[in-house]
Write a protein that holds these residues in place. Sequence first.
Motif, PDB file in Angstrom:
ATOM      1  N   ASP A 163     -24.513 -24.421  20.858  1.00 22.80           N
ATOM      2  CA  ASP A 163     -25.119 -25.789  20.921  1.00 22.80           C
ATOM      3  C   ASP A 163     -26.598 -25.462  20.501  1.00 22.80           C
ATOM      4  O   ASP A 163     -27.398 -26.387  19.958  1.00 22.80           O
ATOM      5  N   TYR A 164     -27.261 -24.284  20.482  1.00 26.30           N
ATOM      6  CA  TYR A 164     -28.365 -24.176  19.956  1.00 26.30           C
ATOM      7  C   TYR A 164     -28.410 -24.508  18.551  1.00 26.30           C
ATOM      8  O   TYR A 164     -29.602 -25.001  18.099  1.00 26.30           O
ATOM      9  N   THR A 165     -27.620 -23.864  17.621  1.00 29.31           N
ATOM     10  CA  THR A 165     -27.772 -24.076  16.167  1.00 29.31           C
ATOM     11  C   THR A 165     -27.594 -25.578  15.966  1.00 29.31           C
ATOM     12  O   THR A 165     -28.140 -25.908  15.187  1.00 29.31           O
ATOM     13  N   ALA A 166     -26.785 -26.293  16.843  1.00 25.86           N
ATOM     14  CA  ALA A 166     -26.474 -27.684  16.490  1.00 25.86           C
ATOM     15  C   ALA A 166     -27.684 -28.504  17.101  1.00 25.86           C
ATOM     16  O   ALA A 166     -27.501 -29.803  16.972  1.00 25.86           O
ATOM     17  N   GLY A 167     -28.920 -28.126  17.770  1.00 23.41           N
ATOM     18  CA  GLY A 167     -29.811 -28.947  18.028  1.00 23.41           C
ATOM     19  C   GLY A 167     -29.426 -29.474  19.552  1.00 23.41           C
ATOM     20  O   GLY A 167     -30.243 -30.327  19.774  1.00 23.41           O
ATOM     21  N   GLN A 168     -28.474 -29.130  20.431  1.00 18.20           N
ATOM     22  CA  GLN A 168     -28.148 -29.495  21.506  1.00 18.20           C
ATOM     23  C   GLN A 168     -28.724 -28.863  22.708  1.00 18.20           C
ATOM     24  O   GLN A 168     -28.563 -27.946  23.228  1.00 18.20           O
ATOM     25  N   TRP A 169     -30.209 -29.169  22.549  1.00 17.22           N
ATOM     26  CA  TRP A 169     -31.109 -28.146  23.382  1.00 17.22           C
ATOM     27  C   TRP A 169     -30.693 -28.212  24.905  1.00 17.22           C
ATOM     28  O   TRP A 169     -30.681 -26.842  25.403  1.00 17.22           O
ATOM     29  N   ASP A 170     -30.287 -29.188  25.469  1.00 18.10           N
ATOM     30  CA  ASP A 170     -30.085 -29.080  27.078  1.00 18.10           C
ATOM     31  C   ASP A 170     -28.796 -28.362  27.173  1.00 18.10           C
ATOM     32  O   ASP A 170     -28.777 -27.392  28.232  1.00 18.10           O
ATOM     33  N   LEU A 171     -27.849 -28.664  26.428  1.00 14.50           N
ATOM     34  CA  LEU A 171     -26.429 -27.764  26.341  1.00 14.50           C
ATOM     35  C   LEU A 171     -26.535 -26.517  26.251  1.00 14.50           C
ATOM     36  O   LEU A 171     -26.208 -25.502  27.178  1.00 14.50           O
ATOM     37  N   ALA A 172     -27.392 -26.165  25.422  1.00 12.90           N
ATOM     38  CA  ALA A 172     -27.828 -24.659  25.049  1.00 12.90           C
ATOM     39  C   ALA A 172     -28.267 -24.092  26.247  1.00 12.90           C
ATOM     40  O   ALA A 172     -28.150 -22.885  26.665  1.00 12.90           O
ATOM     41  N   ILE A 173     -29.387 -24.536  26.481  1.00 15.51           N
ATOM     42  CA  ILE A 173     -30.163 -23.975  27.777  1.00 15.51           C
ATOM     43  C   ILE A 173     -29.195 -23.703  28.803  1.00 15.51           C
ATOM     44  O   ILE A 173     -29.332 -22.765  29.509  1.00 15.51           O
ATOM     45  N   THR A 174     -28.391 -24.710  29.358  1.00 18.32           N
ATOM     46  CA  THR A 174     -27.574 -24.655  30.294  1.00 18.32           C
ATOM     47  C   THR A 174     -26.332 -23.525  30.138  1.00 18.32           C
ATOM     48  O   THR A 174     -26.214 -22.655  31.350  1.00 18.32           O
ATOM     49  N   GLY A 175     -25.952 -23.477  29.079  1.00 19.62           N
ATOM     50  CA  GLY A 175     -25.071 -22.286  28.646  1.00 19.62           C
ATOM     51  C   GLY A 175     -25.594 -21.027  28.708  1.00 19.62           C
ATOM     52  O   GLY A 175     -25.085 -19.841  29.328  1.00 19.62           O
TER      53      GLY A 175
END
Length: 279
Positions: A163-175
């Motif tokens: 999610d981080y590399t895809a630019g899905q910031w909120d999902l990355a932080i949650t994960g």
Amino acid sequence: MLLTRALSGLLAALLVLAPAVPVTAANREHQLMMAEIRMLQEQTLQLQQMITTLADSVKVVTSKLDDQSTLTRKAFADQKVLVDNVAEGVRVLREKVDETNVRISSLTQEMETLRIALPAQPTAPVSPTGEGETPEGQPGAPPPAPVGTGATPQQLYRQAYADYTAGQWDLAITGFQAYLKSFPKLPDADDAQLYIGETYFASGRFKEAAAAYNEVITNYPGTNAIPQAMYKLGLAYDRLGQAERARQTLEAVIKTFGPDDEYSRLAKQTLDRLAKPKQ
């Protein structure tokens, strides 16, 4: 000019007196004297013309020298500006290359971690009854998955990183936060906290990024995430307009890890940039 006037007055006086003087030897001397005076007048006029011509020539040469000096100074100034611009361009390119190398190194480490983790996916052993279950307390058993997720630590970390590399910031932080909540003691915990800061930084939330980097420094001392966390903390302070805290943090990176560390070199370049006066 005064010499010419004096000679002219003397000549006029001699001409007035000439008729009254008898034609004698003295008269002949007088005539010779008059001829010499005329010659002196002509030479004086020639000399004045030469002086005037020379003065004009000096003015022309002086003017040309001034013009040449002005052109030379301008050429030197233009060359200095060009050299400064080239030097600045080289510095910026070098900084970008260093940052790219750091990023490549980080990605290489992540790929290596994923490569090692992929074959290590836990497989539930078959119990004597035929049901797949892992006996509790068995040595080497993987940590339990987060409640309600059904994911292993590796799966949870990889999903957050994807999610981080895809630019899905909120999902990355949650994960990453879910990973830390469930597996706070695993070796990747410091990297998970670091990537929370990186995600906030990438999304422009520099205040939250600074707080996340501080948590890396506070909660995971001595880990390999500390140099990057301290360096990025300095950048976050700079983005927040806290110049003095940024300078102190970047100087601490160099002092703590030495000038040969890659993040120390980046910190030195950033300090040089911050020290330059604003254009």
